[in-house]
Design an enzyme around this catalytic site. Sequence first.
Site, PDB file in Angstrom:
ATOM      1  N   HIS A   1      48.146 -79.572 -41.335  1.00 38.00           N
ATOM      2  CA  HIS A   1      46.990 -80.287 -41.877  1.00 38.00           C
ATOM      3  C   HIS A   1      46.828 -79.992 -43.370  1.00 38.00           C
ATOM      4  CE1 HIS A   1      42.819 -81.976 -41.591  1.00 38.00           C
ATOM      5  NE2 HIS A   1      42.608 -81.134 -42.587  1.00 38.00           N
ATOM      6  N   GLU A   2      46.809 -78.718 -43.708  1.00 36.76           N
ATOM      7  CA  GLU A   2      46.597 -78.354 -45.114  1.00 36.76           C
ATOM      8  C   GLU A   2      47.785 -78.794 -45.968  1.00 36.76           C
ATOM      9  OE1 GLU A   2      43.626 -77.610 -45.734  1.00 36.76           O
ATOM     10  OE2 GLU A   2      42.962 -77.007 -43.725  1.00 36.76           O
TER      11      GLU A   2
ATOM     12  N   HIS B   1      47.132 -82.240 -47.175  1.00 36.10           N
ATOM     13  CA  HIS B   1      46.266 -82.234 -48.365  1.00 36.10           C
ATOM     14  C   HIS B   1      47.081 -81.854 -49.608  1.00 36.10           C
ATOM     15  CE1 HIS B   1      42.316 -82.881 -46.633  1.00 36.10           C
ATOM     16  NE2 HIS B   1      42.405 -81.855 -45.811  1.00 36.10           N
TER      17      HIS B   1
ATOM     18  N   GLU C   1      41.415 -86.755 -46.356  1.00 33.68           N
ATOM     19  CA  GLU C   1      41.547 -86.462 -44.919  1.00 33.68           C
ATOM     20  C   GLU C   1      42.580 -87.374 -44.265  1.00 33.68           C
ATOM     21  OE1 GLU C   1      40.337 -84.098 -42.716  1.00 33.68           O
ATOM     22  OE2 GLU C   1      39.690 -83.093 -44.545  1.00 33.68           O
TER      23      GLU C   1
END
Lengths: 510, 510
Positions: free
Chosen positions: A274-275, A278, A304
Amino acid sequence: MKSNEILEKLHGIDRECHHLEKVSALLQWDQETYLPPGGEGERSGQLALIQSLAHERFTAPETGRLLEELGSVSDNPRGDESLPSLERDFLRVMRRNYDKAVKLPVEFVASCVRSEALSQAAWVQARRNNDFAAFLPHLNTVLEAARKKAGYWGYPNGEGATLYDGLLDIYEPDMKASDITRVFTPLRERLSALLGRIAAKGQRQVPFLKADFAPEVQARYNQALIERLGFDTSRGRLDVSAHPFTTSLGANDIRITTRYGRNNLLSSIFSTIHESGHAFYEMGFPSEMGESCLADGASMAVHESQSRFWENVIGRSRPFWKAQLPALKAFFPEQLAMTGLDDFYRAVNQVSPSLIRVEADEVSYSLHIILRFELEKELFSGELAAEDLPAAWRRRMKEFIGIENETDADGVLQDVHWSMGAFGYFPSYALGNLYGLQIRQKLIEDIPDYETKLAEGSYKEIHAWLKERIYVWGKRLSPQELLFKITGERLSVEPFLNYIENKYTELYEC
Amino acid sequence: MKSNEILEKLHGIDRECHHLEKVSALLQWDQETYLPPGGEGERSGQLALIQSLAHERFTAPETGRLLEELGSVSDNPRGDESLPSLERDFLRVMRRNYDKAVKLPVEFVASCVRSEALSQAAWVQARRNNDFAAFLPHLNTVLEAARKKAGYWGYPNGEGATLYDGLLDIYEPDMKASDITRVFTPLRERLSALLGRIAAKGQRQVPFLKADFAPEVQARYNQALIERLGFDTSRGRLDVSAHPFTTSLGANDIRITTRYGRNNLLSSIFSTIHESGHAFYEMGFPSEMGESCLADGASMAVHESQSRFWENVIGRSRPFWKAQLPALKAFFPEQLAMTGLDDFYRAVNQVSPSLIRVEADEVSYSLHIILRFELEKELFSGELAAEDLPAAWRRRMKEFIGIENETDADGVLQDVHWSMGAFGYFPSYALGNLYGLQIRQKLIEDIPDYETKLAEGSYKEIHAWLKERIYVWGKRLSPQELLFKITGERLSVEPFLNYIENKYTELYEC
């Protein structure tokens, strides 16, 4: 002064503010990763100083004068048409940020900083003690401040416009509560229905997930994983913090964090992916935006969309693990000895209604968001008083997810956002899901062998496509402009719902 | 305004500058420990901004006005006698710092920052390529800037006073080159003589030092070591960097670094103890000095007296290792299986003339410093031109230490200090040795069973004594005032030379 001289001065101001923001980001990153407990008090003072210096510098009369002068140099209020388009976009973002910033009186900003700090500290205690009543007075203070803030900023006068719209605009420019409601309504209905069908099938046990996974081995695996995903470790790093996050300390210094639980292999992996999503976005801004306000995501929701795309759409797909499972098994040969691709794919896509948003699966996640969005709307319309939040929360949990929290710690107190006054932030998470799947539709058109690439563990073309279509724009376009530029379409729930319904109907044979 | 209002305003300015200094220290700490290589460029910009904001804030006309006003409120130029003595000391330090700062024109400071950055980068290259000629133009630029700086600051007009005194004063207030020469002359003579006697005895081999010491085990050992030494890990931490250092990021956030070489067990241990000594000093300032300019060491030399006291006087003593060797052997049971206390004590006190200052033993270390001091004196008196440094260096190496460097990389290019314009800093290291042993004399009077305590691994009383006698004063006293307060004596070489001569005559039977 000529336009180019004024522009140069504005770039100078922007660069200084940019540096101060990055310095502030380092102070926060360090606070979450390496700061010894004794340093916390002084760190708050350091952060407050740097943030106030940035605010002071940006809102100095000089900035306004320069922006105004440039407006009078040009006839077009959106910028001189003779300027390169990058400069016009720079000016638009500068103007927008400046207008937002100067509308808030300096003493008001200072009092917000203080009350939000107190409120956050009170929230930590209240959550620990499951004591909503202790948090309530702080919540009311930050709510009142948020209402004032929206009042200072103002909001469009269109039909159905509300105070809440003034807050949403910070996170998702040009999006009103009524626009969001329009997409969240079908989203809620179809996700709730799907969740019901899945629940009716009952749960499968996944024993290998309870094995013992040494944190230091997980750390080595996650480091190897980000490198396989294409994370450029010369321009960023992976560390550990209690709550995973991504931060940019510079155009070439993007840092992510994850956390390791001894009996929870998946948590660190999906936080890391997830990170990384980003981080790929932040690393992909073109270098000519470098140290400017354009080197930023189009919005929280677009950000997101990138993290959730990597975490869920890629990271929870079968072909992805076809390529990646062997490496994972090599790190945990005993624990995963008996785990085949099918088992693993099912395990990472287990749907089980949970009280906690950050532990939610792909199907119920958006429902957690819609719940918060509806409560926020009611808080700002005056339909709901803060003291009635715990009961309202329980009612909606039951209605949306089908379960009910016993404690407020597992309910209304679970998220940090409200304690920080970040009302209007939550919708970004669910909008990100929608953007992500609309973008994926286009990506598959352009890279028809997308799934084959995933199955080969090759992400180069995906990175290149995302960079060319999304990252290069930085903050130059509004989220809706960007979405239209990429997909030729407006915001829609269909791609996301189709994806979710297809995937989980198949997985759960429901 | 009344004095207490003016004082409050001055404390406010001081606190802001203090915060900015600590922020700048974090930016530098991160640069040396965790910064990904890509982030280096932007980091310089961030650092330059924060440092210039600190300078701007401190030298704003307001500071001068307030200090002046307070002078007129009081009759005594050193401060109003009705003020508590802590406030009077605060004002003296503020005034001293302010006078130093405003004497440098803003453009001059900015040009120094730029030329020192360029010079440091050039030095890194030049050392790597052993190319003094490439560094020379930069060296001349920073030398010229240092001369100007000393000129702006001025220097006492006493007998024998020189431009160089203006620079020394930054690091060691109230100490002139002639004062230093007076102590360095007997120091050089007696240390050279001792070194000669030791060299005549020949070297002993210490095979266990060449074993394989896994860096990750060394890291665990060094962490355990600082905790045994009494390093409060709730107020600081230990990390890894290419060059060990100590930095204060706040009154309760003191960080040290060390480095691990696979075949060099002692390097990390003694770096860690050395930096712990600095850290104990920083951690020991009284909390009422908190976020003020008084929370600082009395001088660089006093700081070095603390680090070198822990590293050498305690850390290279027999009783210290009597207590600590078993723990070390537990971490490296195979490598140190055959190592007894006597072997180990000899190993950590091996004297072998080396070209490199940071690798020097206790006997020759000060000679490395005196060499640099003499060259600096000649550079500023005009006796020596920068281009003649390499030859002058070789001549003195031969004369002082008895060996000669083949390359400039191992000679005049080995230290970073000159590239940064830090002329006048070197003497602090040797003065620190002298202070340290004068202080120890007093400490042993007060704690007669000092050696027993060391042999028991108990440092509580030593910590308490150092705190009460040294740390509590922070920057309130000048180094000479502090030394006199502790020992009742002026600067003297005798305690250090007696300690060194006794210890090494016995060790080398010479």
